[in-house]
Design an enzyme around this catalytic site. Structure first.
Site, PDB file in Angstrom:
ATOM      1  CE  LYS A  87      -8.710   4.959   4.269  1.00  0.00           C
ATOM      2  NZ  LYS A  87      -8.437   4.977   2.844  1.00  0.00           N
ATOM      3  CB  SER A 121     -12.129  -0.927   2.325  1.00  0.00           C
ATOM      4  OG  SER A 121     -10.819  -1.095   1.920  1.00  0.00           O
ATOM      5  NE  ARG A 127      -3.556   2.078   2.859  1.00  0.00           N
ATOM      6  CZ  ARG A 127      -3.247   3.248   3.448  1.00  0.00           C
ATOM      7  NH1 ARG A 127      -2.209   3.449   3.843  1.00  0.00           N
ATOM      8  NH2 ARG A 127      -4.288   4.101   3.598  1.00  0.00           N
TER       9      ARG A 127
HETATM   10  N1  TZP Z   1      -8.006   1.242   6.270  1.00  0.00           N
HETATM   11  C1  TZP Z   1      -8.564   1.706   7.289  1.00  0.00           C
HETATM   12  S1  TZP Z   1      -7.549   1.965   8.757  1.00  0.00           S
HETATM   13  C2  TZP Z   1      -6.380   1.909   7.756  1.00  0.00           C
HETATM   14  C3  TZP Z   1      -6.538   1.648   6.566  1.00  0.00           C
HETATM   15  C4  TZP Z   1      -5.364   1.377   5.424  1.00  0.00           C
HETATM   16  C5  TZP Z   1      -4.952   2.128   8.353  1.00  0.00           C
HETATM   17  C6  TZP Z   1      -4.338   1.112   9.346  1.00  0.00           C
HETATM   18  O1  TZP Z   1      -3.061   1.322   9.957  1.00  0.00           O
HETATM   19  P1  TZP Z   1      -2.949   1.119  11.410  1.00  0.00           P
HETATM   20  O2  TZP Z   1      -1.440   1.759  11.479  1.00  0.00           O
HETATM   21  O3  TZP Z   1      -2.820  -0.422  11.577  1.00  0.00           O
HETATM   22  O4  TZP Z   1      -3.859   1.764  12.170  1.00  0.00           O
END
Ligand code: TZP
Ligand code: MG
Length: 212
Positions: free
Chosen positions: A141, A112, A40
């Site tokens: 994010k 998602s 990603r």
């Molecule tokens: N989609 C929803 S929350 C997120 C993504 C890509 C980020 C998740 O990252 P982390 O650091 O595990 O909270």
């Protein structure tokens, strides 16, 4: 796909790695027991074009060596070009039928979802798994939806959906138990592994906690 593959889903791009070498972080995470990997590559300093492709190929090679499947976030053209094992698309990304059309058969498609309705649509389209989140608050994010917690997973299961589910967003070893109890098959994690002093130790702790 086997739902066990979602047990410990590691998601990462170069800007998540705190200046460390993404290949090294991935290798440590694999040694610690991750079961699936998603490339990603996002953020203001994300690689694009040839550099992105080069990194993708490097990470894919590491995954292949260890029998971990390699999923690409959003970038369907890149996924097809480099022969990735699948793609992960968000609600605002390429529409499912368009993605499906471009992909080679048997490639995994993850979607998602944030609500029961989105999950139903993904199931009807034929998604292989869904990522549900954010489970908890996260700064990884920037454009996250409302945090609804593991309750959304429970609602999706209560609506009768058996699709493989992975929870994402703010997940740590401490809250992994409640994600699994809500009906998820596993956890998807970025910072709890990439920002850990030892990605290997962090992934190992998750594996122990998941107990599979
Ligand atoms: N989609 C929803 S929350 C997120 C993504 C890509 C980020 C998740 O990252 P982390 O650091 O595990 O909270
Ligand atoms: Mg996306």
């Amino acid at each position: 796909m086997k739902r066990e593959e979602l047990n410990l889903y590691f998601v990462m791009g170069s800007s998540d790695c705190n200046g460390r070498d993404p290949s090294g972080v991935l290798q440590e995470a694999i040694n610690g027991g991750i079961t699936l990997f998603q490339f990603r590559e996002k953020g203001h300093d994300a690689k694009v074009g040839a550099e992105k492709k080069e990194l993708a190929l490097e990470l894919k090679k590491i995954c292949k060596r260890h029998d971990i499947r390699f999923i690409v976030n959003d970038d369907i053209d890149l996924a097809v070009e480099i022969g990735a094992d699948g793609v992960h698309i968000g609600q605002e990304d390429t529409a499912f039928p368009v993605a499906k059309e471009k992909l080679i058969s048997r490639m995994i498609i993850g979607v998602s979802c944030h609500t029961v309705e989105e999950a139903e649509a993904a199931v009807n389209h034929g998604a292989d798994y869904i990522g549900v989140g954010p489970m908890y608050f996260t700064t990884t994010k920037k454009d996250i939806r409302e945090v609804k917690g593991p309750e959304v997973v429970r609602q999706i299961r209560n609506a009768g959906m058996t699709i493989p589910i992975v929870g994402i967003g703010g997940i740590s070893v401490e809250n992994t138990g409640e994600i699994l109890e809500s009906g998820a098959d596993g956890v998807a994690v970025i910072s709890a592994i990439t920002k850990a002093g030892s990605p290997f130790a962090a992934a190992s702790e998750f594996s122990r906690c998941i107990g599979k």
